[in-house]
Write a protein that holds these residues in place. Structure first.
Motif, PDB file in Angstrom:
ATOM      1  N   GLY A 193       0.785  -1.226   0.000  1.00 42.54           N
ATOM      2  CA  GLY A 193       0.000   0.000   0.000  1.00 42.54           C
ATOM      3  C   GLY A 193       0.810   1.266   0.000  1.00 42.54           C
ATOM      4  O   GLY A 193       1.919   1.323  -0.547  1.00 42.54           O
ATOM      5  N   GLU A 194       0.260   2.280   0.653  1.00 41.83           N
ATOM      6  CA  GLU A 194       0.858   3.614   0.623  1.00 41.83           C
ATOM      7  C   GLU A 194       1.873   3.803   1.752  1.00 41.83           C
ATOM      8  O   GLU A 194       1.705   3.270   2.856  1.00 41.83           O
ATOM      9  CB  GLU A 194      -0.235   4.673   0.727  1.00 41.83           C
ATOM     10  N   PHE A 195       2.915   4.580   1.436  1.00 47.05           N
ATOM     11  CA  PHE A 195       3.967   4.917   2.389  1.00 47.05           C
ATOM     12  C   PHE A 195       4.099   6.435   2.472  1.00 47.05           C
ATOM     13  O   PHE A 195       3.881   7.145   1.487  1.00 47.05           O
ATOM     14  CB  PHE A 195       5.314   4.342   1.948  1.00 47.05           C
ATOM     15  N   ASN A 196       4.480   6.902   3.644  1.00 46.89           N
ATOM     16  CA  ASN A 196       4.745   8.323   3.833  1.00 46.89           C
ATOM     17  C   ASN A 196       5.986   8.468   4.718  1.00 46.89           C
ATOM     18  O   ASN A 196       5.952   8.108   5.895  1.00 46.89           O
ATOM     19  CB  ASN A 196       3.541   9.014   4.494  1.00 46.89           C
ATOM     20  N   ARG A 197       7.076   8.927   4.144  1.00 47.39           N
ATOM     21  CA  ARG A 197       8.336   9.126   4.879  1.00 47.39           C
ATOM     22  C   ARG A 197       8.770   7.856   5.617  1.00 47.39           C
ATOM     23  O   ARG A 197       9.022   7.859   6.813  1.00 47.39           O
ATOM     24  CB  ARG A 197       8.195  10.291   5.856  1.00 47.39           C
ATOM     25  N   ASP A 198       8.811   6.765   4.878  1.00 48.33           N
ATOM     26  CA  ASP A 198       9.274   5.466   5.395  1.00 48.33           C
ATOM     27  C   ASP A 198       8.264   4.760   6.298  1.00 48.33           C
ATOM     28  O   ASP A 198       8.566   3.703   6.855  1.00 48.33           O
ATOM     29  CB  ASP A 198      10.606   5.592   6.159  1.00 48.33           C
TER      30      ASP A 198
END
Length: 199
Positions: A99-104
């Motif tokens: 899925g989605e990642f945000n800043r690791d």
């Protein structure tokens, strides 16, 4: 891929098993049915992972990182090698997050696939199940509703595959608490207050 994750919810619908030819409470029968349900879930999960990775190939800036200890990441990276966007993270124990990642960090819309057959699909905040999501258990049970910090919290429905019964109502920190309805297999319905998982 976010739409793909949402589409996968239809694959996990609970299925009632046919008890017309066997006593539904027979230990041998229940053991067979649960094993069959577990295998079904695992096959669904394998296909979801396969389909996700195939769709992932269409995205730009894809990289693969193999970590010490056996973990692996396949997905988008920023110029500074930070996981951001869409990707798949495989844990050493064979669990994975798609899925989605945000800043690791796992954050956004995602799917947790567990090696024992369970699966979560929905919103993720700081790596935890938070927001709206569905958790499919390997035995055929499922919970569809609101989450907070990895616990059922808010309004949701829990379906019991073994008995075809369900609870619909309020939850607090993983337990039934507040107003709720319990639908019994034989047709009765209890509606009222719950506290710490008890009527």
């Amino acid at each position: 891929l976010v739409n793909f994750i949402k589409e996968m919810s239809f694959r996990g619908s609970a299925s009632r098993f046919d008890n017309t030819n066997y006593p539904h409470d027979s230990p041998a029968r229940l053991s067979f049915v649960m094993a069959k349900e577990n295998n079904k879930r695992k096959e669904e999960n394998k296909q979801i992972v396969k389909d996700f990775l195939e769709r992932l190939k269409k995205y730009p800036n894809l990289k693969t990182i193999d970590y010490k200890g056996g973990a692996r990441y396949e997905g988008q990276l920023s110029d500074s090698s930070v996981k951001v966007g869409i990707g798949a993270y495989f844990f050493p124990n064979q669990d994975c997050y798609l899925g989605e990642f945000n800043r690791d960090i796992f954050e956004g819309t995602g799917i947790y696939v567990y090696q024992q057959g369970d699966r979560y699909q929905g919103e993720v905040v700081l790596g935890q199940k938070s927001g709206k999501g569905t958790y499919y258990y390997s035995n055929g049970n499922y919970y569809n509703g609101e989450w907070k910090s990895d616990k059922k919290h808010g309004f949701g429905e829990y379906y019991y595959n073994k008995t075809a019964e369900k609870y619909v109502g309020d939850w607090k920190e993983g337990a039934r608490e507040g107003k709720g309805k319990f639908f019994y297999a034989y047709g009765d319905v209890y509606e009222g207050e719950w506290k710490q998982d008890q009527k």
